[in-house]
Design an enzyme around this catalytic site. Structure first.
Site, PDB file in Angstrom:
ATOM      1  N   HIS A  51      35.362   5.782  25.862  1.00 12.93           N
ATOM      2  CA  HIS A  51      36.661   6.376  25.561  1.00 12.93           C
ATOM      3  C   HIS A  51      37.270   5.591  24.410  1.00 12.93           C
ATOM      4  O   HIS A  51      37.563   4.402  24.545  1.00 12.93           O
ATOM      5  CB  HIS A  51      37.585   6.342  26.784  1.00 12.93           C
ATOM      6  CG  HIS A  51      38.900   7.025  26.536  1.00 12.93           C
ATOM      7  ND1 HIS A  51      39.141   8.338  26.882  1.00 12.93           N
ATOM      8  CD2 HIS A  51      40.040   6.573  25.958  1.00 12.93           C
ATOM      9  CE1 HIS A  51      40.367   8.663  26.541  1.00 12.93           C
ATOM     10  NE2 HIS A  51      40.932   7.609  25.974  1.00 12.93           N
ATOM     11  N   CYS A  52      37.440   6.249  23.282  1.00 15.39           N
ATOM     12  CA  CYS A  52      37.909   5.569  22.075  1.00 15.39           C
ATOM     13  C   CYS A  52      39.428   5.680  21.976  1.00 15.39           C
ATOM     14  O   CYS A  52      39.954   6.795  21.830  1.00 15.39           O
ATOM     15  CB  CYS A  52      37.257   6.172  20.830  1.00 15.39           C
ATOM     16  SG  CYS A  52      37.758   5.368  19.296  1.00 15.39           S
TER      17      CYS A  52
END
Length: 296
Positions: free
Chosen positions: A183-184
């Site tokens: 998850h950026c």
């Protein structure tokens, strides 16, 4: 996005009789995502960090266009100077489009089941002594055969399904994502099966944009040196914007450039990036702390 599951027969008949329309999936979404334009764009719950990322791209590009590219139009021939400005604007818009495609696209979310799978649907290949879910006594792990190889898949209590191989549940978006990478927080979205290529193209194009700005800032300094016959330090003093951009792009290219090379290695070896997930998780908390500070 996925359509909402059809209602029961009696409910459907009642809804048709009353002239009601079944809700779309984004209207009854159980994850933590944020939807725009009637579900055409799906963002993560931390999508506000997207504005910070856009600012970090647009601000230096605007400074370059105003203080460097505009001056280079006078230093070069007419067509060459215009091309430098046009390429900068086009490259920046292209980078922002990739950012939007990465952040606002379904990363590969697997729709969660309405109810847990029936125990009798499972085969007998269950580990002895495996932990079981307390609700329906479902095995936590299950063996499936894929291309002649036995693969263990894990049950997700939240989505009530057995996750396919290389699928993970994102605790931030509260969804199971196929080929979950991480998850950026910089794009405010999970990186998975359906947006990974846009994520890599975004990182790689940002690297090229940094190189482009870095090189032409030095070109502008060289033009000042030749035109006024002064040394490099005096020429740099005449264009402080170039110095700021050189320092900024030099620092930024180590991050996005290193990320490009690292993801190229992951693509070539078909690996999942667990290390990057930990790094981005730390950065996400830093961004949240910054937003909380400025709100105060």
């Amino acid at each position: 996005m996925y359509d909402a599951p059809p209602p029961r027969a009696s409910g459907s008949a009642t809804a048709n009789a009353a002239g009601l329309v079944a809700p779309r999936s984004y209207q009854v979404w159980e994850g933590s995502n944020v939807f725009f334009l009637k579900g055409r764009f799906i963002f993560g719950p931390d999508a506000r960090s997207l504005f910070l990322t856009m600012f970090l791209i647009i601000a230096p590009a605007a400074i370059f266009c105003v203080f460097v590219a505009r001056k280079l139009m006078d230093k070069f021939s007419h067509h060459t100077g215009i091309c430098i400005m046009v390429i900068t604007i086009a490259f920046t818009l292209y980078d922002l489009c990739l950012l939007l495609l990465t952040s606002g696209r379904d990363p590969g979310i697997i729709p969660r089941n309405l109810k847990p799978p029936e125990p009798e649907d499972f085969d007998g290949s269950i580990d002895v002594g495996s932990i079981q879910t307390p609700q329906l006594r479902l095995p936590r792990m299950k063996d499936v055969i894929i291309n002649g190889i036995i693969v263990k898949i894990k049950y997700c209590d939240t989505c009530m399904l057995y996750r396919p191989p290389r699928c993970s549940h994102c605790s931030i978006c509260n969804n199971c994502v196929e080929r979950f990478d991480h998850h950026c927080p910089w794009v405010g979205q999970c990186i998975g099966l359906r947006n990974y290529r846009f994520f890599y193209m975004f990182v790689f194009s940002t690297t090229l944009l940094c190189f482009y700005v870095f090189v032409f800032c030095w070109v502008y300094i060289k033009k000042i040196m030749d035109a006024e016959e002064i040394n490099m330090w005096r020429a740099m003093a005449k264009t402080p914007a170039s110095i700021v951009l050189i320092i900024y792009t030099f620092i930024a290219v180590w991050f996005v450039g290193g990320l490009s090379v690292f993801h190229l290695y992951l693509i070539s070896t078909n690996q999942v990036n667990d290390v990057l997930f930990i790094v981005d998780l730390v950065l996400m908390h830093v961004i949240e702390a910054l937003f909380s500070y400025f709100r105060l």
